[in-house]
Scaffold this motif. Structure first.
Motif, PDB file in Angstrom:
ATOM      1  N   VAL A  43       0.829  -1.207   0.000  1.00  0.00           N
ATOM      2  CA  VAL A  43       0.000   0.000   0.000  1.00  0.00           C
ATOM      3  C   VAL A  43       0.865   1.260   0.000  1.00  0.00           C
ATOM      4  CG1 VAL A  43      -0.254   0.105   2.533  1.00  0.00           C
ATOM      5  CG2 VAL A  43      -2.051   1.029   1.075  1.00  0.00           C
ATOM      6  N   ARG A  44       0.384   2.278  -0.690  1.00  0.00           N
ATOM      7  CA  ARG A  44       1.042   3.587  -0.743  1.00  0.00           C
ATOM      8  C   ARG A  44       0.017   4.654  -0.426  1.00  0.00           C
ATOM      9  NH1 ARG A  44       4.620   0.704  -0.236  1.00  0.00           N
ATOM     10  NH2 ARG A  44       6.366   0.243  -1.606  1.00  0.00           N
ATOM     11  N   TRP A  45       0.488   5.787   0.109  1.00  0.00           N
ATOM     12  CA  TRP A  45      -0.412   6.881   0.459  1.00  0.00           C
ATOM     13  C   TRP A  45       0.004   8.118  -0.331  1.00  0.00           C
ATOM     14  CZ3 TRP A  45      -0.503   9.298   6.069  1.00  0.00           C
ATOM     15  CH2 TRP A  45      -1.387  10.396   6.095  1.00  0.00           C
TER      16      TRP A  45
ATOM     17  N   SER B 238       6.001   1.680   5.006  1.00  0.00           N
ATOM     18  CA  SER B 238       6.822   1.745   6.227  1.00  0.00           C
ATOM     19  C   SER B 238       6.696   3.113   6.904  1.00  0.00           C
ATOM     20  CB  SER B 238       8.287   1.472   5.889  1.00  0.00           C
ATOM     21  OG  SER B 238       8.713   2.366   4.894  1.00  0.00           O
ATOM     22  N   GLU B 239       6.246   4.142   6.153  1.00  0.00           N
ATOM     23  CA  GLU B 239       6.162   5.476   6.742  1.00  0.00           C
ATOM     24  C   GLU B 239       4.842   5.739   7.473  1.00  0.00           C
ATOM     25  OE1 GLU B 239       8.185   8.667   4.298  1.00  0.00           O
ATOM     26  OE2 GLU B 239       7.974   7.073   2.814  1.00  0.00           O
ATOM     27  N   PHE B 240       3.845   4.855   7.296  1.00  0.00           N
ATOM     28  CA  PHE B 240       2.571   5.143   7.973  1.00  0.00           C
ATOM     29  C   PHE B 240       1.853   3.915   8.530  1.00  0.00           C
ATOM     30  CE2 PHE B 240       1.672   4.623   3.474  1.00  0.00           C
ATOM     31  CZ  PHE B 240       0.550   3.819   3.458  1.00  0.00           C
ATOM     32  N   ILE B 241       2.386   2.710   8.256  1.00  0.00           N
ATOM     33  CA  ILE B 241       1.641   1.513   8.675  1.00  0.00           C
ATOM     34  C   ILE B 241       1.591   1.401  10.213  1.00  0.00           C
ATOM     35  CG2 ILE B 241       3.389  -0.345   8.687  1.00  0.00           C
ATOM     36  CD1 ILE B 241       0.188  -0.673   6.717  1.00  0.00           C
ATOM     37  N   THR B 242       2.645   1.884  10.889  1.00  0.00           N
ATOM     38  CA  THR B 242       2.629   1.814  12.360  1.00  0.00           C
ATOM     39  C   THR B 242       1.525   2.700  12.921  1.00  0.00           C
ATOM     40  OG1 THR B 242       5.008   1.665  12.151  1.00  0.00           O
ATOM     41  CG2 THR B 242       4.176   1.869  14.368  1.00  0.00           C
ATOM     42  N   VAL B 243       1.397   3.919  12.372  1.00  0.00           N
ATOM     43  CA  VAL B 243       0.307   4.801  12.839  1.00  0.00           C
ATOM     44  C   VAL B 243      -1.033   4.124  12.557  1.00  0.00           C
ATOM     45  CG1 VAL B 243      -0.828   7.039  12.528  1.00  0.00           C
ATOM     46  CG2 VAL B 243       1.650   6.889  12.390  1.00  0.00           C
TER      47      VAL B 243
END
Ligand code: C2E
Ligand code: MG
Ligand code: MG
Length: 325
Positions: A83-85, A96-101
């Motif tokens: 997935v990309r945002w 990797s830049e937003f999956i934790t949030v």
């Protein structure tokens, strides 16, 4: 942070809570003060949460696909959906830049539903266009996805609505998805398998799964984590350790009849080593970065990826005749 009387008791308790979570996240057993920096972090996170929610609801997510190939021929065997945002100010963000949030705020279940149905929609298109190429689409699922009571029914519905057979899909989970409730998760995975789906254990070797856990888990594939793969061609001590780990996982896969896929291939010396060790499937930046569906379609039309790179790899040490994937 504040003058006496400026903040309510409830605010203070909230701040103390934030500091406690920060202490836990930083390795526990320490004191953390709720200061300006921490407040900024919290504000940032709330802003990201709000924007991500909007992206999920308003069509701001994209799916990219990273091909997985037969390392001997370059033939595309599968594609991992990532997935990309499309962030309004920061550009296209990797997972990797937003999956934790997304995981920490619970948004990951909504995100997961979007990813699954979008991957099925895309697969239906490819299925029509490339009838002779029965490659598989791999979809990552978070531990939180398994909390949804209707997960299997949702998956079944997506397959039916898009008219795609289960055996064209694979669910990737990490050991963390199984940790809390191994038996319940194993039952769900078995139901997926009975729909024809494959199950892959992602980032294998980096979690806490015991060998007993693995034995009782209905999985079809192990994905070698890139933290081991990256070093296998080095001559130093680290490289020797990485090779030993990778080789033992490959042998484990053979013994348990599980496919083994290498992730994070960044050089042809890594491909060479993987072939020598007996791993014939892989993905990585050297072969292709994750790309939009239209670019993957070009590779599918060609039938193979990066043939020039793979041709440069010597396969003489490999007995091509009796190799099996
Ligand atoms: P993963 O499933 O292990 O995916 C591999 C990650 O490594 C991807 O990062 C991919 O872009 C990156 N990668 C691939 N080849 C190379 C390489 O050669 N070198 C390096 N350095 N990196 C490489 P990405 O897309 O940022 O995803 C990070 C993680 O986020 C994924 O790890 C997966 O756990 C999670 N994720 C991604 N998409 C989804 C999704 O749709 N749903 C869920 N629940 N999780 C997702
Ligand atoms: Mg994955
Ligand atoms: Mg991985």
């Amino acid at each position: 942070m504040a003058e006496p009387g400026e903040q309510s008791g409830l605010d203070l308790l909230g701040w103390a809570d934030v500091a406690m979570y920060a202490a836990k996240a930083r390795g526990r057993n320490q004191a953390v003060v709720f200061d300006r920096e921490l407040r900024e972090e919290v504000n940032d996170r709330s802003r990201t949460e709000l924007m991500l929610r909007e992206a999920i609801e308003m069509g701001g997510l994209r799916l990219h696909f990273q091909p997985e190939v037969d390392l001997r021929t370059g033939k595309v065997l599968a594609a991992e959906a990532l997935v990309r945002w499309e962030h309004p100010t920061r550009g296209l963000l990797a997972a990797s830049e937003f999956i934790t949030v997304a995981e920490e705020t619970g948004l990951v279940t909504e995100l997961g539903r979007w990813v699954f149905s979008e991957a099925c929609r895309q697969l239906a298109i490819w299925q029509n266009e490339y009838k002779d190429l029965p490659f598989i689409v791999r979809i990552n699922m978070s531990p939180a996805d398994f909390k949804m009571g209707d997960l299997v029914e949702f998956v079944e519905r997506c397959l039916r609505e898009n008219n795609v057979p289960g055996n064209r899909l694979c669910i990737e989970i990490t050991e963390y998805a199984v940790l809390d409730e191994p038996e319940r998760i194993a039952k769900i995975l078995k139901r997926f398998q009975s729909l024809g789906l494959e199950i892959a254990l992602d980032d294998f070797g980096t979690g806490f799964a015991s060998m007993t856990g693995l034995k009782n888990l209905p999985v079809n594939l192990l994905k070698l984590d890139m933290s081991f793969v990256r070093g296998i061609a080095s001559d130093n001590l680290d490289g020797r350790y990485d090779r030993a780990i990778v080789e033992s996982i490959i042998r484990l896969g053979e013994a348990l009849n599980l496919g083994v896929i290498a992730e994070g291939i960044e050089s042809d010396s890594i491909i060479q080593k993987l072939l020598e060790l007996g791993c014939y499937r892989g993905q990585g930046y050297l072969i292709s970065r994750p790309v939009p569906a239209a670019e993957l379609a070009e590779m599918l039309r060609e039938g193979a990826v990066a043939a020039s790179i793979l041709r440069s790899v010597e396969t003489t040490s490999v007995e091509l005749a009796d190799l099996q994937l």
